[in-house]
Write a protein that holds these residues in place. Structure first.
Motif, PDB file in Angstrom:
ATOM      1  N   GLN A  31       0.694  -1.265   0.083  1.00  0.00           N
ATOM      2  CA  GLN A  31       0.061  -0.015  -0.096  1.00  0.00           C
ATOM      3  C   GLN A  31       0.962   1.300  -0.095  1.00  0.00           C
ATOM      4  O   GLN A  31       0.503   2.306  -0.568  1.00  0.00           O
ATOM      5  CB  GLN A  31      -0.995  -0.015   1.192  1.00  0.00           C
ATOM      6  N   THR A  32       1.804   1.405   0.728  1.00  0.00           N
ATOM      7  CA  THR A  32       2.922   2.415   0.953  1.00  0.00           C
ATOM      8  C   THR A  32       3.558   2.330  -0.438  1.00  0.00           C
ATOM      9  O   THR A  32       4.567   1.528  -0.823  1.00  0.00           O
ATOM     10  CB  THR A  32       3.775   2.276   2.258  1.00  0.00           C
ATOM     11  N   GLN A  33       3.885   3.788  -0.979  1.00  0.00           N
ATOM     12  CA  GLN A  33       4.891   3.957  -2.135  1.00  0.00           C
ATOM     13  C   GLN A  33       5.986   4.521  -1.542  1.00  0.00           C
ATOM     14  O   GLN A  33       5.907   5.506  -0.570  1.00  0.00           O
ATOM     15  CB  GLN A  33       3.930   4.954  -2.834  1.00  0.00           C
ATOM     16  N   PHE A  34       7.197   3.950  -1.818  1.00  0.00           N
ATOM     17  CA  PHE A  34       8.384   4.755  -1.586  1.00  0.00           C
ATOM     18  C   PHE A  34       8.900   5.448  -2.759  1.00  0.00           C
ATOM     19  O   PHE A  34       8.944   4.907  -3.821  1.00  0.00           O
ATOM     20  CB  PHE A  34       9.517   3.310  -1.234  1.00  0.00           C
ATOM     21  N   ILE A  35       9.521   6.415  -2.455  1.00  0.00           N
ATOM     22  CA  ILE A  35      10.011   7.595  -3.431  1.00  0.00           C
ATOM     23  C   ILE A  35      11.209   7.990  -2.996  1.00  0.00           C
ATOM     24  O   ILE A  35      11.644   8.255  -2.133  1.00  0.00           O
ATOM     25  CB  ILE A  35       9.020   8.876  -3.592  1.00  0.00           C
ATOM     26  N   PRO A  61       8.539  -2.151  -5.100  1.00  0.00           N
ATOM     27  CA  PRO A  61       9.173  -1.336  -5.957  1.00  0.00           C
ATOM     28  C   PRO A  61       9.413   0.027  -5.417  1.00  0.00           C
ATOM     29  O   PRO A  61       8.672   0.607  -4.458  1.00  0.00           O
ATOM     30  CB  PRO A  61       8.049  -1.247  -7.075  1.00  0.00           C
ATOM     31  N   VAL A  62      10.363   0.945  -6.008  1.00  0.00           N
ATOM     32  CA  VAL A  62      10.687   2.207  -5.701  1.00  0.00           C
ATOM     33  C   VAL A  62      10.439   3.040  -6.674  1.00  0.00           C
ATOM     34  O   VAL A  62      11.244   2.901  -7.903  1.00  0.00           O
ATOM     35  CB  VAL A  62      11.974   2.249  -5.048  1.00  0.00           C
ATOM     36  N   THR A  63       9.890   4.354  -6.515  1.00  0.00           N
ATOM     37  CA  THR A  63       9.792   5.349  -7.480  1.00  0.00           C
ATOM     38  C   THR A  63      10.817   6.181  -7.619  1.00  0.00           C
ATOM     39  O   THR A  63      11.003   7.092  -6.484  1.00  0.00           O
ATOM     40  CB  THR A  63       8.255   6.110  -7.270  1.00  0.00           C
ATOM     41  N   GLY A  64      11.775   6.386  -8.456  1.00  0.00           N
ATOM     42  CA  GLY A  64      12.912   7.138  -8.516  1.00  0.00           C
ATOM     43  C   GLY A  64      12.209   8.522  -9.009  1.00  0.00           C
ATOM     44  O   GLY A  64      11.993   8.494 -10.271  1.00  0.00           O
ATOM     45  N   VAL A  65      12.688   9.670  -8.452  1.00  0.00           N
ATOM     46  CA  VAL A  65      12.489  11.217  -9.146  1.00  0.00           C
ATOM     47  C   VAL A  65      13.830  11.700  -9.147  1.00  0.00           C
ATOM     48  O   VAL A  65      14.372  11.819  -8.239  1.00  0.00           O
ATOM     49  CB  VAL A  65      11.639  11.813  -8.274  1.00  0.00           C
ATOM     50  N   TYR A  66      14.157  11.732 -10.416  1.00  0.00           N
ATOM     51  CA  TYR A  66      15.740  12.117 -10.741  1.00  0.00           C
ATOM     52  C   TYR A  66      15.924  13.482 -10.754  1.00  0.00           C
ATOM     53  O   TYR A  66      15.227  14.319 -11.443  1.00  0.00           O
ATOM     54  CB  TYR A  66      16.007  11.645 -11.964  1.00  0.00           C
ATOM     55  N   ASN A 168      -4.327   9.963  -1.100  1.00  0.00           N
ATOM     56  CA  ASN A 168      -4.814   9.087  -0.149  1.00  0.00           C
ATOM     57  C   ASN A 168      -4.076   8.005   0.102  1.00  0.00           C
ATOM     58  O   ASN A 168      -3.763   7.216   0.973  1.00  0.00           O
ATOM     59  CB  ASN A 168      -6.149   8.564  -0.596  1.00  0.00           C
ATOM     60  N   ARG A 169      -2.909   7.792  -1.045  1.00  0.00           N
ATOM     61  CA  ARG A 169      -2.067   6.629  -0.815  1.00  0.00           C
ATOM     62  C   ARG A 169      -0.858   7.074   0.105  1.00  0.00           C
ATOM     63  O   ARG A 169      -0.048   8.023  -0.340  1.00  0.00           O
ATOM     64  CB  ARG A 169      -1.463   6.142  -2.124  1.00  0.00           C
ATOM     65  N   PRO A 170      -0.635   6.227   1.020  1.00  0.00           N
ATOM     66  CA  PRO A 170       0.551   6.471   2.067  1.00  0.00           C
ATOM     67  C   PRO A 170       1.927   6.401   1.322  1.00  0.00           C
ATOM     68  O   PRO A 170       2.083   5.641   0.436  1.00  0.00           O
ATOM     69  CB  PRO A 170       0.820   5.645   3.007  1.00  0.00           C
ATOM     70  N   LYS A 171       2.894   7.634   1.226  1.00  0.00           N
ATOM     71  CA  LYS A 171       4.167   7.708   0.597  1.00  0.00           C
ATOM     72  C   LYS A 171       5.040   7.785   1.804  1.00  0.00           C
ATOM     73  O   LYS A 171       5.018   8.545   2.786  1.00  0.00           O
ATOM     74  CB  LYS A 171       3.742   8.660  -0.244  1.00  0.00           C
ATOM     75  N   ILE A 172       6.282   7.265   1.638  1.00  0.00           N
ATOM     76  CA  ILE A 172       7.502   7.627   2.307  1.00  0.00           C
ATOM     77  C   ILE A 172       8.453   8.134   1.247  1.00  0.00           C
ATOM     78  O   ILE A 172       8.982   7.124   0.348  1.00  0.00           O
ATOM     79  CB  ILE A 172       8.100   6.318   3.031  1.00  0.00           C
ATOM     80  N   ILE A 173       9.161   9.421   1.305  1.00  0.00           N
ATOM     81  CA  ILE A 173       9.878  10.033   0.725  1.00  0.00           C
ATOM     82  C   ILE A 173      11.450   9.819   1.154  1.00  0.00           C
ATOM     83  O   ILE A 173      11.598  10.176   2.364  1.00  0.00           O
ATOM     84  CB  ILE A 173       9.591  11.426   0.303  1.00  0.00           C
ATOM     85  N   VAL A 174      12.179   9.110   0.504  1.00  0.00           N
ATOM     86  CA  VAL A 174      13.460   9.000   0.839  1.00  0.00           C
ATOM     87  C   VAL A 174      14.622  10.038   0.181  1.00  0.00           C
ATOM     88  O   VAL A 174      14.590  10.257  -1.026  1.00  0.00           O
ATOM     89  CB  VAL A 174      14.213   7.629   0.645  1.00  0.00           C
ATOM     90  N   ALA A 175      14.834  11.105   1.016  1.00  0.00           N
ATOM     91  CA  ALA A 175      15.687  12.376   0.281  1.00  0.00           C
ATOM     92  C   ALA A 175      17.031  12.282   0.812  1.00  0.00           C
ATOM     93  O   ALA A 175      17.336  12.271   1.836  1.00  0.00           O
ATOM     94  CB  ALA A 175      14.954  13.446   0.450  1.00  0.00           C
ATOM     95  N   HIS A 176      17.875  12.590  -0.351  1.00  0.00           N
ATOM     96  CA  HIS A 176      19.415  12.678   0.241  1.00  0.00           C
ATOM     97  C   HIS A 176      19.793  14.017  -0.189  1.00  0.00           C
ATOM     98  O   HIS A 176      19.635  14.241  -1.347  1.00  0.00           O
ATOM     99  CB  HIS A 176      20.152  11.519  -0.568  1.00  0.00           C
ATOM    100  N   SER A 177      20.798  14.590   0.690  1.00  0.00           N
ATOM    101  CA  SER A 177      21.263  15.915   0.229  1.00  0.00           C
ATOM    102  C   SER A 177      20.518  17.001  -0.238  1.00  0.00           C
ATOM    103  O   SER A 177      19.443  17.427   0.173  1.00  0.00           O
ATOM    104  CB  SER A 177      22.700  15.584  -0.561  1.00  0.00           C
ATOM    105  N   GLN A 178      20.685  17.336  -1.618  1.00  0.00           N
ATOM    106  CA  GLN A 178      19.923  18.341  -2.416  1.00  0.00           C
ATOM    107  C   GLN A 178      18.627  17.744  -2.609  1.00  0.00           C
ATOM    108  O   GLN A 178      17.705  18.404  -2.733  1.00  0.00           O
ATOM    109  CB  GLN A 178      20.609  18.593  -3.710  1.00  0.00           C
ATOM    110  N   GLY A 179      18.254  16.433  -2.408  1.00  0.00           N
ATOM    111  CA  GLY A 179      17.136  16.061  -2.667  1.00  0.00           C
ATOM    112  C   GLY A 179      16.258  16.504  -1.410  1.00  0.00           C
ATOM    113  O   GLY A 179      14.986  16.538  -1.777  1.00  0.00           O
ATOM    114  N   ASN A 180      16.523  16.747  -0.275  1.00  0.00           N
ATOM    115  CA  ASN A 180      15.733  17.316   0.733  1.00  0.00           C
ATOM    116  C   ASN A 180      15.254  18.858   0.283  1.00  0.00           C
ATOM    117  O   ASN A 180      14.055  19.126   0.608  1.00  0.00           O
ATOM    118  CB  ASN A 180      16.455  17.622   1.960  1.00  0.00           C
ATOM    119  N   LEU A 181      16.089  19.562  -0.221  1.00  0.00           N
ATOM    120  CA  LEU A 181      15.592  20.781  -0.897  1.00  0.00           C
ATOM    121  C   LEU A 181      14.552  20.583  -1.830  1.00  0.00           C
ATOM    122  O   LEU A 181      13.425  21.346  -1.877  1.00  0.00           O
ATOM    123  CB  LEU A 181      16.545  21.668  -1.417  1.00  0.00           C
ATOM    124  N   VAL A 182      14.763  19.878  -2.915  1.00  0.00           N
ATOM    125  CA  VAL A 182      13.649  19.415  -3.837  1.00  0.00           C
ATOM    126  C   VAL A 182      12.223  18.998  -3.145  1.00  0.00           C
ATOM    127  O   VAL A 182      11.329  19.438  -3.361  1.00  0.00           O
ATOM    128  CB  VAL A 182      14.279  18.183  -4.621  1.00  0.00           C
TER     129      VAL A 182
END
Length: 228
Positions: A31-35, A61-66, A168-182
């Motif tokens: 159910q939870t989407q990892f980004i 599966p993990v959704t990558g936002v480049y 409505n879908r639970p999401k967990i965003i994993v952000a590294h370095s500049q990805g936190n600003l994004v």
């Protein structure tokens, strides 16, 4: 030749590219989407490899936002621009001067004395109960206005579209370095459009963050990891 169990994980196609990555073809969607949003000076293959690594850890599966690199100087210029806009969003947030500054004062007191450290949790509880706004309403902005504000950063715009596709879908965003600003830049936009309720199903795992602030709606659902 027997079919390999490893999936085809494409390289990101450019700034703001959104791709799904799998460690194995047998992974099931949960159910939870990892980004995953990468940090500064990250080439496409490094983004791909880390997204696959996260998939192997989370077993989904993990959704990558480049967040594409434009060289160290170009990335730093973009970081500064995002940092300024995030800081401006924080200053403009309802209750900033009463709540955020009292929060800072309590934290400073906790760092200077034993009594302050002991009393800080109780003072923060009182602050949350009596000073902090319980909910922020949406600002008077349209989706187009919010998206136009994000266009300076293709990764932020792509992350916004990915998040708001299904709030409505639970999401967990994993952000590294500049990805936190994004990510922070994006979440301020989501909060502006939907209020704090728009962030209710989001969590953030923040690694080595340079972000000056996060919107109120993500409070208590963000874990920040530094490195020494």
């Amino acid at each position: 030749m027997a079919e390999t169990s490893l999936p085809q994980n494409p390289l990101p196609l450019g700034d703001g590219s959104v791709q799904e990555y799998r460690f194995s073809k047998q992974l099931k969607r949960i159910q939870t989407q990892f980004i995953y949003v990468n940090g500064i000076n990250t080439p496409p293959d490094a983004h791909q490899n880390i997204a696959i690594l996260i998939s192997s850890i989370t077993k989904t599966p993990v959704t990558g936002v480049y967040n594409a690199t434009n060289g160290m100087l170009g990335d730093l210029k973009q970081c500064v621009g995002d940092w300024v806009r995030i800081f401006g969003s924080q200053i403009g947030e309802e209750g900033f001067f009463s709540d955020r500054l009292s929060e800072s004062a309590i934290n400073n007191m906790a760092g200077t004395s034993v009594a302050g450290r002991i009393s800080a949790p109780y003072l923060h509880a009182l602050r949350e109960a009596w000073i902090a706004p319980s909910e922020l309403k949406p600002q008077k902005k349209t989706v187009d206005e919010v998206r136009n504000g994000l266009k300076r950063n293709a990764a932020s715009l792509a992350l916004f579209d990915e998040i708001t596709r299904n709030l409505n879908r639970p999401k967990i965003i994993v952000a590294h370095s500049q990805g936190n600003l994004v990510t922070s830049f994006t979440l301020w936009a989501v909060q502006a459009l939907y209020g704090t309720k728009g962030l209710a199903n989001l969590q953030v795992r923040s690694v080595s963050s340079p972000s000056p602030a996060w919107p109120r709606g993500i409070n208590h659902r963000i874990k920040v990891y530094g490195q020494m």
